[in-house]
Design a protein around this motif. Structure first.
Motif, short mmCIF file in Angstrom:
data_model
loop_
_atom_site.label_atom_id
_atom_site.label_comp_id
_atom_site.label_asym_id
_atom_site.label_seq_id
_atom_site.Cartn_x
_atom_site.Cartn_y
_atom_site.Cartn_z
N VAL A 1 0.89 -1.39 -0.25
CA VAL A 1 -0.37 -0.29 0.09
C VAL A 1 0.88 1.24 0.16
CG1 VAL A 1 -1.54 1.49 1.40
CG2 VAL A 1 -1.62 -0.94 1.12
N VAL A 2 0.74 2.07 -0.85
CA VAL A 2 1.17 3.59 -1.07
C VAL A 2 0.46 4.42 -0.80
CG1 VAL A 2 3.17 5.04 -2.86
CG2 VAL A 2 3.09 2.49 -2.96
N ALA A 3 0.43 5.47 0.13
CA ALA A 3 0.13 6.96 0.09
C ALA A 3 0.68 7.78 -0.13
CB ALA A 3 -0.67 6.51 1.53
N ILE A 4 0.47 8.81 -0.58
CA ILE A 4 0.86 10.17 -1.12
C ILE A 4 -0.28 11.37 -0.07
CG2 ILE A 4 1.46 11.66 -2.35
CD1 ILE A 4 1.75 9.76 -4.55
N THR A 5 0.36 11.72 0.66
CA THR A 5 -0.52 13.19 1.23
C THR A 5 -0.14 14.29 0.47
OG1 THR A 5 1.27 13.51 3.48
CG2 THR A 5 -0.76 11.37 3.45
N GLY A 6 -0.33 15.66 1.83
CA GLY A 6 0.16 16.89 1.28
C GLY A 6 1.63 17.51 1.42
N ALA A 7 2.15 17.01 2.12
CA ALA A 7 3.83 17.15 2.82
C ALA A 7 4.15 17.56 1.73
CB ALA A 7 4.31 16.60 3.60
N THR A 8 5.75 18.05 1.50
CA THR A 8 6.01 18.36 -0.01
C THR A 8 6.44 17.73 -0.14
OG1 THR A 8 7.56 19.97 -0.69
CG2 THR A 8 7.74 19.08 1.39
N GLY A 9 6.69 16.85 -1.07
CA GLY A 9 8.20 15.53 -1.09
C GLY A 9 7.09 14.74 -1.98
N ALA A 10 5.99 15.06 -2.75
CA ALA A 10 5.53 13.86 -3.78
C ALA A 10 6.18 13.26 -4.56
CB ALA A 10 4.31 15.04 -4.49
N LEU A 11 8.05 13.95 -5.30
CA LEU A 11 8.17 12.59 -6.01
C LEU A 11 8.98 11.32 -4.82
CD1 LEU A 11 10.35 12.46 -7.94
CD2 LEU A 11 11.83 14.04 -6.52
N TYR A 12 8.46 11.72 -4.25
CA TYR A 12 9.14 10.23 -3.48
C TYR A 12 8.07 9.68 -3.67
CZ TYR A 12 12.75 12.96 -0.14
OH TYR A 12 14.07 13.47 -0.59
N GLY A 13 6.71 9.81 -3.29
CA GLY A 13 5.45 8.24 -3.80
C GLY A 13 5.32 7.80 -4.86
N VAL A 14 6.18 9.26 -6.29
CA VAL A 14 5.74 8.90 -7.16
C VAL A 14 7.25 7.93 -7.56
CG1 VAL A 14 6.44 9.90 -9.66
CG2 VAL A 14 4.77 10.89 -8.07
N ARG A 15 8.15 8.38 -7.38
CA ARG A 15 9.90 7.51 -7.72
C ARG A 15 9.64 6.15 -6.96
NH1 ARG A 15 14.41 9.41 -9.38
NH2 ARG A 15 12.98 11.53 -9.10
N ILE A 16 8.37 6.26 -5.90
CA ILE A 16 8.42 4.92 -5.52
C ILE A 16 7.89 3.53 -5.82
CG2 ILE A 16 7.23 3.47 -3.19
CD1 ILE A 16 7.93 5.82 -1.46
N LEU A 17 6.61 4.08 -7.26
CA LEU A 17 5.89 3.37 -7.83
C LEU A 17 5.88 3.23 -9.41
CD1 LEU A 17 2.51 5.99 -7.53
CD2 LEU A 17 3.05 3.34 -7.19
N GLN A 18 7.48 4.89 -9.54
CA GLN A 18 7.71 4.30 -10.70
C GLN A 18 8.98 2.76 -10.43
OE1 GLN A 18 9.26 8.30 -11.50
NE2 GLN A 18 8.53 9.10 -12.97
N THR A 19 9.46 2.83 -9.57
CA THR A 19 10.54 1.79 -9.09
C THR A 19 10.36 0.82 -8.87
OG1 THR A 19 11.83 3.40 -8.28
CG2 THR A 19 12.03 0.76 -7.43
N LEU A 20 8.57 0.68 -8.60
CA LEU A 20 8.53 -0.65 -7.92
C LEU A 20 7.49 -1.13 -9.61
CD1 LEU A 20 6.78 -0.28 -4.97
CD2 LEU A 20 8.49 -1.84 -4.92
#
Length: 203
Positions: free
Chosen positions: A18-37
């Motif tokens: 399960v991957v969640a993305i919230t409103g803190a700065t750093g959305a790139l981390y969530g996106v990069r996790i999804l891309q990597t997986l």
């Protein structure tokens, strides 16, 4: 919006995260996790994005909802507390919240389960699975620190996405990938994005 499957997955039970993305700065981390997986395969990703998370994705990365949703195998609406991932019977490797806002941290620390992100996090903790929060804030106030302590005592892992410099990164991508590699390694997903520390020589 109901739960949507954006990609076909095997009928056999896959490894799921399960991957969640919230409103803190750093959305790139969530996106990069999804891309990597997606690149390495073998992990079925279940994505949840908060309302503020969608704002950060658009502002910081200029990504549309459809572009982000396409990175995950299954996408869940944050208001759908009846989703599969809201139950402990949903077998998963664990859950990542990247980035994790202080509001989401507080909700998890106090067991509010007031939306699908915090409910899924609560389920992850109660089932003794690995929960990693890439918290983003600076400086921390006492409430932040106490909430991080509470989540740690429950078994969660607080992982601020702090850059490492011992590997001498030369690009932003290298700095982000090093963090992503370490985070996924904590979930038993071995990658070479974060090589182990070789020690200092000839100092």
């Amino acid at each position: 919006m109901n739960t949507i499957s954006t990609n076909t997955v095997s009928s056999a039970t896959p490894r799921r995260l399960v991957v969640a993305i919230t409103g803190a700065t750093g959305a790139l981390y969530g996106v990069r996790i999804l891309q990597t997986l997606r690149r390495i395969g073998g992990i079925q990703t279940h994505l949840i994005v908060s309302s503020a998370g969608w704002l950060s994705l658009q502002h910081e990365l200029e990504l549309t909802k459809s572009e982000v949703n396409a990175l995950a195998d299954v996408v869940h609406n944050i208001r759908d507390v009846g989703a599969s991932i809201a139950s402990g019977s949903f077998a998963a490797e664990g859950m990542l919240i990247a980035p994790c806002s202080m509001k989401t941290l507080a909700s998890i620390a106090h067991g509010f389960s007031d939306n699908l992100i915090t409910r899924a996090a609560d389920v992850t903790l109660k089932e003794r699975r690995r929960l990693l929060l890439l918290v983003r804030e600076a400086p921390f106030n006492l409430a932040h620190l106490r909430n991080m302590t509470a989540v740690t005592e429950m078994g969660g892992v607080i992982f601020p996405p702090l850059p490492a410099f011992y590997n001498k990164p030369t690009t932003l991508d290298e700095m982000v990938d090093h963090t992503i590699g370490r985070v996924l390694n904590l979930l038993g997903i071995e990658l070479t994005l974060a090589p182990s520390w070789p020690g200092l020589r000839n100092v």
